[in-house]
Design a protein around this motif. Structure first.
Motif, PDB file in Angstrom:
ATOM      1  N   MET A   1       0.854  -1.165   0.000  1.00 52.99           N
ATOM      2  CA  MET A   1       0.000   0.000   0.000  1.00 52.99           C
ATOM      3  C   MET A   1       0.913   1.244   0.000  1.00 52.99           C
ATOM      4  SD  MET A   1      -3.027   1.089   2.714  1.00 52.99           S
ATOM      5  CE  MET A   1      -3.786  -0.502   2.656  1.00 52.99           C
ATOM      6  N   THR A   2       0.547   2.201  -0.811  1.00 52.52           N
ATOM      7  CA  THR A   2       1.344   3.424  -0.895  1.00 52.52           C
ATOM      8  C   THR A   2       1.065   4.313   0.321  1.00 52.52           C
ATOM      9  OG1 THR A   2      -0.322   4.722  -2.070  1.00 52.52           O
ATOM     10  CG2 THR A   2       1.182   3.393  -3.417  1.00 52.52           C
ATOM     11  N   ARG A   4       0.083   7.325   0.258  1.00 52.84           N
ATOM     12  CA  ARG A   4      -1.170   8.043   0.012  1.00 52.84           C
ATOM     13  C   ARG A   4      -2.374   7.173   0.382  1.00 52.84           C
ATOM     14  NH1 ARG A   4      -3.054  11.056  -5.563  1.00 52.84           N
ATOM     15  NH2 ARG A   4      -4.962  11.883  -4.699  1.00 52.84           N
ATOM     16  N   GLU A   5      -2.323   5.912   0.003  1.00 57.20           N
ATOM     17  CA  GLU A   5      -3.417   4.997   0.344  1.00 57.20           C
ATOM     18  C   GLU A   5      -3.528   4.812   1.852  1.00 57.20           C
ATOM     19  OE1 GLU A   5      -3.540   2.137  -3.589  1.00 57.20           O
ATOM     20  OE2 GLU A   5      -2.004   1.788  -2.077  1.00 57.20           O
ATOM     21  N   GLU A   6      -2.386   4.751   2.514  1.00 58.64           N
ATOM     22  CA  GLU A   6      -2.393   4.617   3.969  1.00 58.64           C
ATOM     23  C   GLU A   6      -3.022   5.845   4.625  1.00 58.64           C
ATOM     24  OE1 GLU A   6       1.613   3.841   5.250  1.00 58.64           O
ATOM     25  OE2 GLU A   6       1.644   1.886   4.257  1.00 58.64           O
ATOM     26  N   ARG A   7      -2.715   7.024   4.118  1.00 60.91           N
ATOM     27  CA  ARG A   7      -3.305   8.254   4.657  1.00 60.91           C
ATOM     28  C   ARG A   7      -4.807   8.275   4.417  1.00 60.91           C
ATOM     29  NH1 ARG A   7       1.255  11.211   2.076  1.00 60.91           N
ATOM     30  NH2 ARG A   7      -0.332  11.903   0.612  1.00 60.91           N
ATOM     31  N   PHE A   8      -5.232   7.827   3.233  1.00 62.42           N
ATOM     32  CA  PHE A   8      -6.665   7.761   2.940  1.00 62.42           C
ATOM     33  C   PHE A   8      -7.359   6.810   3.915  1.00 62.42           C
ATOM     34  CE2 PHE A   8     -10.121   5.307   1.088  1.00 62.42           C
ATOM     35  CZ  PHE A   8     -11.045   6.306   0.886  1.00 62.42           C
ATOM     36  N   GLU A   9      -6.793   5.646   4.123  1.00 67.69           N
ATOM     37  CA  GLU A   9      -7.399   4.664   5.027  1.00 67.69           C
ATOM     38  C   GLU A   9      -7.482   5.206   6.446  1.00 67.69           C
ATOM     39  OE1 GLU A   9      -8.961   1.877   4.361  1.00 67.69           O
ATOM     40  OE2 GLU A   9      -8.524   1.997   2.222  1.00 67.69           O
ATOM     41  N   LYS A  10      -6.440   5.921   6.882  1.00 69.36           N
ATOM     42  CA  LYS A  10      -6.468   6.517   8.214  1.00 69.36           C
ATOM     43  C   LYS A  10      -7.567   7.567   8.308  1.00 69.36           C
ATOM     44  CE  LYS A  10      -3.809   8.881  11.781  1.00 69.36           C
ATOM     45  NZ  LYS A  10      -5.014   9.002  12.536  1.00 69.36           N
ATOM     46  N   MET A  11      -7.685   8.395   7.269  1.00 68.53           N
ATOM     47  CA  MET A  11      -8.725   9.421   7.262  1.00 68.53           C
ATOM     48  C   MET A  11     -10.106   8.782   7.306  1.00 68.53           C
ATOM     49  SD  MET A  11      -9.395  12.298   4.396  1.00 68.53           S
ATOM     50  CE  MET A  11     -10.840  13.340   4.435  1.00 68.53           C
ATOM     51  N   LEU A  12     -10.318   7.760   6.520  1.00 66.38           N
ATOM     52  CA  LEU A  12     -11.602   7.075   6.487  1.00 66.38           C
ATOM     53  C   LEU A  12     -11.925   6.466   7.846  1.00 66.38           C
ATOM     54  CD1 LEU A  12     -14.069   6.055   4.971  1.00 66.38           C
ATOM     55  CD2 LEU A  12     -12.683   4.134   4.156  1.00 66.38           C
TER      56      LEU A  12
END
Length: 65
Positions: A1-2, A4-12
């Protein structure tokens, strides 16, 4: 996972948790009959913002629930 994807998942995850917290606080106020209080109304606005964000994620196919 990139990254950016990790940040998105954390935000979600944070949005979902915050949404659940707001709903819980609203239920407690509702049980006390304080649905017309300023706090309840502020929480309602916050809840609607979180619902809107989650709806956009769903519309764009980023989440499935």
């Amino acid at each position: 996972m990139t990254e950016r994807e990790e940040r998105f998942e954390k935000m979600l995850t944070d949005i979902r948790q915050n949404y659940a917290d707001v709903v819980e606080k609203m239920e407690k106020l509702k049980e006390k009959g304080k649905t017309k209080s300023a706090t309840y109304r502020q929480l309602m606005g916050t809840k609607m913002n979180y619902q809107n964000m989650l709806s956009l994620y769903k519309i764009y196919g980023l989440i499935e629930d």
